[in-house]
Design a protein around this motif. Structure first.
Motif, PDB file in Angstrom:
ATOM      1  N   SER A  94       3.023   1.368  -2.857  1.00 23.76           N
ATOM      2  CA  SER A  94       4.030   2.304  -2.353  1.00 23.76           C
ATOM      3  C   SER A  94       4.231   2.074  -0.876  1.00 23.76           C
ATOM      4  CB  SER A  94       3.583   3.747  -2.574  1.00 23.76           C
ATOM      5  OG  SER A  94       3.462   4.003  -3.947  1.00 23.76           O
ATOM      6  N   THR A 108      11.840   6.417  -4.524  1.00 24.19           N
ATOM      7  CA  THR A 108      12.571   5.429  -5.311  1.00 24.19           C
ATOM      8  C   THR A 108      11.557   4.536  -6.007  1.00 24.19           C
ATOM      9  OG1 THR A 108      12.741   4.126  -3.283  1.00 24.19           O
ATOM     10  CG2 THR A 108      14.726   5.295  -3.960  1.00 24.19           C
ATOM     11  N   GLY A 126      13.355   0.493  -5.249  1.00 20.35           N
ATOM     12  CA  GLY A 126      14.614   0.678  -4.530  1.00 20.35           C
ATOM     13  C   GLY A 126      15.641   1.541  -5.241  1.00 20.35           C
ATOM     14  N   ASP A 151       8.924   4.221  -1.488  1.00 19.01           N
ATOM     15  CA  ASP A 151       9.414   3.300  -2.520  1.00 19.01           C
ATOM     16  C   ASP A 151       8.209   2.661  -3.205  1.00 19.01           C
ATOM     17  OD1 ASP A 151      11.417   1.888  -3.987  1.00 19.01           O
ATOM     18  OD2 ASP A 151      10.829   0.103  -2.861  1.00 19.01           O
TER      19      ASP A 151
END
Ligand code: DP6
Length: 341
Positions: free
Chosen positions: A46, A61, A64, A96
């Motif tokens: 992450s 996300t 992405g 992300d």
């Protein structure tokens, strides 16, 4: 308030339980202690971008892209940490994540994802104590607290391990060298969506007719496993690890409602693997999580034997879609970005 942005990367591997956590109570507390192997290649990474501002915004996300449903556990975890550390809300997070392993491969992504997030959120407010990271990882997903630690770790209070706790995992230290560097060959028998979520599975244990005895047996199995690990006894290691996996599935089959999570390929493998092991004397045991896929936990010295058997079985049976190779590894870690961006 000084405004700044920091970025860092947190990596956490999945783990495979040898003694299963199946049944919980109160706020994510286990009904029995569990023991697992933290892996290496199957991990979540992450990337955190953290800005100091009082909006307290949170954006997740997955590779992405926004993904519906992915963030409910993550949001809950963020709120839970903020309850204890309100200063978390002085930061906005952009997170992300990516997983190195495919969805539906029988590899627990909640363990790797939630341990990653726990460590990442806490990093922003300077909390780096392993027990606390484990505590919050556990609140995110029970099995996640074991991924915080390297190699073999134990979660749940037992008189057999000093310092053990229901709150977070602790390392298992008394291990004969034969059990260091254990390997895991993961056979993807089916990548279909899981028939039962872990939460539903744990809930099943609340009314399961065999629950009480199961929680006792898990403790008995843990004791046997700890003795095998200490004495370097592969025969008893194999016996306990396989029994645990089959018990988990037996509980599911005899639950109300009942679930049959193995597939014909899982059973075909188990039958042939046991026969092969008698002949080859390979130091290898199978285990399964709450799904059809098989993990073959084995000695690094017998990898060639195990891989040859798996290849033969895959060719002759046509059951497995793929095999993922993994090995005991390190717990959750922050990889970069101690400073300001
Ligand atoms: C079968 O940790 O996924 O993999 O606490 O509800 O998030 P929650 O459950 P989870 O359960 C894992 C169950 C298991 C066995 C294990 O890993 O010990």
């Amino acid at each position: 308030m000084e405004n700044f942005t920091r970025s860092y990367l947190v990596r956490s591997a999945s783990n495979i339980a040898l003694i299963k956590y199946w049944g919980k109570h109160s706020e994510q507390l286990p009904c029995n202690p569990s023991l697992s192997l933290t892996l290496t290649n199957c991990y979540t990474e992450s990337s955190f971008t953290v800005a100091k501002d009082s909006r307290g915004a949170l954006e997740f996300t997955l590779e992405g892209k926004q993904k519906e449903g992915f963030d409910s556990k993550a949001l809950k975890l963020h709120q839970r940490i903020a309850r204890d550390y309100p200063q978390l809300l002085d930061f906005s997070f952009n997170v992300d994540s990516r997983n190195t392993f495919p969805h539906g491969a029988g590899i627990a992504s909640s363990a790797s994802a939630l341990s990653c997030l726990a460590q990442g959120f806490l990093e922003a407010i300077g909390v780096r104590e392993q027990g606390l990271i484990g505590h919050y990882a556990r609140l995110g997903s029970g099995s996640a607290c074991r991924s915080v630690l390297d190699g073999l770790s134990l979660w749940g209070t037992t008189k057999l391990i000093e310092g053990s706790s229901d709150d977070y995992a602790v390392p298992v230290k008394d291990i004969d060298p034969t059990f260091l560097g254990l390997r895991d060959s993961i056979l993807v028998v089916s990548s279909e969506e899981k028939e039962v979520s872990s939460s539903a599975g744990h809930a099943l244990m609340e009314t399961h007719p065999y629950a009480k005895r199961r929680f006792e047996v898990a403790r008995e199995n843990l004791e046997k496993l700890l003795i095998s690990l200490k004495n370097g006894d592969w025969n008893s290691f194999i016996e306990v690890v396989e029994r645990e996996a089959l018990e988990l599935h037996a509980l599911m089959m005899t639950g109300i409602p009942s679930y049959t999570l193995m597939r014909p390929g899982s059973l075909d493998f188990i039958v042939k693997f046991r026969k092969w092991r008698l002949e080859s004397e390979a130091r290898a045991a199978f285990t399964l999580d709450a799904g059809p896929n098989i993990h073959v936990i084995h000695s690094p010295e017998d990898t060639h034997l195990v891989q040859a058997f798996i290849q033969d079985w895959m060719k002759s049976s046509g059951y497995a879609e793929r095999v993922i190779e993994d090995v005991a590894g390190r717990g959750t870690r922050t990889l970069e970005g101690k400073g300001r961006a």
